[in-house]
Enzyme design. Structure first.
Site, PDB file in Angstrom:
ATOM      1  CG  ASP A  84     -20.232   0.649 -33.531  1.00 39.65           C
ATOM      2  OD1 ASP A  84     -21.166   0.206 -32.733  1.00 39.65           O
ATOM      3  OD2 ASP A  84     -19.009   0.617 -33.172  1.00 39.65           O
ATOM      4  CB  CYS A  88     -18.600  -3.977 -31.144  1.00 37.49           C
ATOM      5  SG  CYS A  88     -19.540  -2.220 -30.710  1.00 37.49           S
ATOM      6  CG  HIS A 143     -14.168  -3.883 -31.364  1.00 38.13           C
ATOM      7  ND1 HIS A 143     -15.218  -3.243 -30.961  1.00 38.13           N
ATOM      8  CD2 HIS A 143     -13.357  -4.229 -30.443  1.00 38.13           C
ATOM      9  CE1 HIS A 143     -15.093  -3.157 -29.608  1.00 38.13           C
ATOM     10  NE2 HIS A 143     -13.836  -3.659 -29.301  1.00 38.13           N
ATOM     11  CG  ASP A 203     -21.995  -2.852 -34.301  1.00 33.45           C
ATOM     12  OD1 ASP A 203     -23.027  -1.922 -34.264  1.00 33.45           O
ATOM     13  OD2 ASP A 203     -20.943  -2.683 -33.719  1.00 33.45           O
TER      14      ASP A 203
END
Length: 484
Positions: A37, A77, A127, A283
């Protein structure tokens, strides 16, 4: 251009697979997909980043396909993750903001692999559920994954929760979650390696996303006294904070790099490395002070460019340094993986299957790919300068317009830190017109009318707060609200 022997090796493997149909069907490749991330593409030792300590990724690059122009088309995200799993653009699947639900009726990557005889698993940050960042996610909303140890979202890396399978009992990863999740992935891989069926495993790590100063001490000490080399696009006023944050950022990366080494070694130890597609990617990136901003969503290189290493010895061999300039956008990942596994690509997919291009059986004809922000929110809300934009990226240029008109145009070859905005400069009028035409074509292709963001929010019936952000119910490790 790769040498003749490499091309011949690849061709022989491909033809052998076609001739021996039974072998091709029985030996479908496994996939181990490492998704981190907020790791920007430039933060790699093998790309010349003197700050980075990435010995594993540097070695992996020497035995992998490096997709140098991988782009996070909507660099935030949830939109990335939804496009990754559906092969669709955000205005199609509707996840153009964080903390909203990806519809359970979508045709997703794990569902397709399940239908084609694969076992599927997911570990880490999800997420895509939109029911609160600490809420239980039932199997009906796990998008087809079988093995499941995940949480909607947390960046409290040393007090990290998850739910397992169909149980609503909240569990905790022991210690630093990157390491604990890697250990769990290793156990899963070892178990699957003894079975007949191929598998797909996603390991979704929350780091190196902020908070930056929370990696284990072992890794923090590696950087605590190390001088940071700062890029020239970081304003003087941001340099002290950038230095502090970068030290923590690279500490998280060092921990991840070590975990990738353990995963890679497990593939070797279990004898399945040859026929396993190991992917390392992110991401989106992180601005970390560039142009005076932090985090993501914006069209700058630090935000949109992501690492993408594709290790597949059966196809690419070992001890090679294959590279590709294809503009791999997020929706292209699902069809490309399916193509590499010789599986059918659903009609719902909008992305491009680059599998034959990567193998050099097909010429790449894609010159531009779309980047966008449908609705600014959270860390780039309007009060922070956030705004809607649409843009295109080529191998050399980045162009974007906002609702008022042309916004930025950069020559990334001559100006890699994007310090010289070419919009409106007479000597670049022809280039700007060319990029604008390319953007118009991409928007037409996507049926994107480029309307104000709140119109799309209303269309999808998302509830937003006074900052135009979808709220959620959680706090960070200091008890303060997290926006992303």
């Amino acid at each position: 251009m790769k040498n003749l022997s490499q091309r011949l090796f690849c061709t022989i493997l491909f033809v052998a697979g076609l001739v021996t149909n039974g072998f091709a069907q029985d030996k479908k490749p496994n996939i181990v997909y490492v998704l981190v991330d907020q790791w920007r593409s430039q933060a790699m030792g093998f790309l010349g980043d003197k700050n980075a300590h990435t010995p594993t990724l540097d070695r992996l690059r020497k035995e992998s396909m490096h997709v140098r122009n991988a782009v996070s088309g909507m660099p935030v995200c949830s939109p990335h993750r939804a496009s990754l799993l559906t092969g669709q653009y955000p205005l199609t699947h509707g996840v153009f903001m964080n903390d909203v639900l990806l519809g359970i009726d979508r045709i997703t990557l794990p569902k397709v692999f399940n239908q084609n005889g694969y076992t599927t698993g997911y570990i880490g940050k999800w997420h895509l559920d939109g029911h609160g960042r600490n809420s239980y996610i039932p199997p009906t909303r796990q998008q087809g994954f079988g093995y499941w140890k995940a949480l909607e979202c947390t960046h409290d890396y040393n007090n990290s929760a998850y739910y397992a399978g169909d149980s609503d009992v909240k569990l905790k990863w022991p210690g630093y979650d990157v390491i604990a999740q890697t250990d769990d992935a290793i156990t899963y891989i070892k178990d699957q390696a003894t079975k007949e069926k191929p598998f797909v495993l996603f390991i979704s790590m929350g780091a190196p996303h902020d908070p930056y100063q929370t990696a284990p001490e072992k890794y923090k000490k590696m950087f605590e006294n190390k001088p940071m080399i700062l890029n020239p696009n970081i304003p003087e006023a941001n340099r002290e904070k950038a230095t502090r944050d970068l030290r923590g950022y690279y500490a998280h990366m060092a921990a991840i790099d070590e975990s990738v080494d353990k995963l890679w070694q497990t593939l070797k130890d279990t004898g399945i490395e040859e026929n396993t597609i190991l992917v390392f990617t992110s991401d989106h990136g992180d601005l970390l002070g560039a142009h005076g901003f932090w985090n993501k969503q914006q069209p700058y290189e630090e935000s949109i460019r992501v690492p993408f290493l594709l290790h597949y010895p059966k196809l690419f061999g070992k001890n090679t340094q294959w590279k590709s300039d294809v503009l791999l956008n997020t929706p292209d990942i699902m069809p490309t993986l399916l193509g590499m596994c010789k599986l059918p690509i659903p009609a719902s997919v909008e992305g491009i299957d680059y599998s034959d291009v990567l193998r050099e059986f097909k010429k790449n004809t894609v010159e531009y790919t779309l980047i966008s922000c449908v609705q600014p929110f959270g860390q780039w809300a309007r009060k922070m300068g956030g705004k809607e934009y649409r843009g295109v990226v080529s191998k050399r240029y980045t162009y974007a317009r906002d609702l008022k008109g042309p916004w930025v145009l950069f020559d990334n070859q001559e100006d890699p830190y994007q310090l010289n905005n070419l919009v409106g400069k007479p000597e670049f009028a022809k280039l700007q017109a060319t990029m604008e035409k390319a953007l118009v074509r991409e928007l037409k292709k996507r049926k994107d009318a480029f309307k104000p963001g709140l119109e799309y929010v209303k269309q999808w019936k998302y509830l937003i707060d006074e900052t135009e952000t979808v709220p959620y119910r959680t706090v960070n490790y200091e008890g303060k609200p997290i926006l992303e």
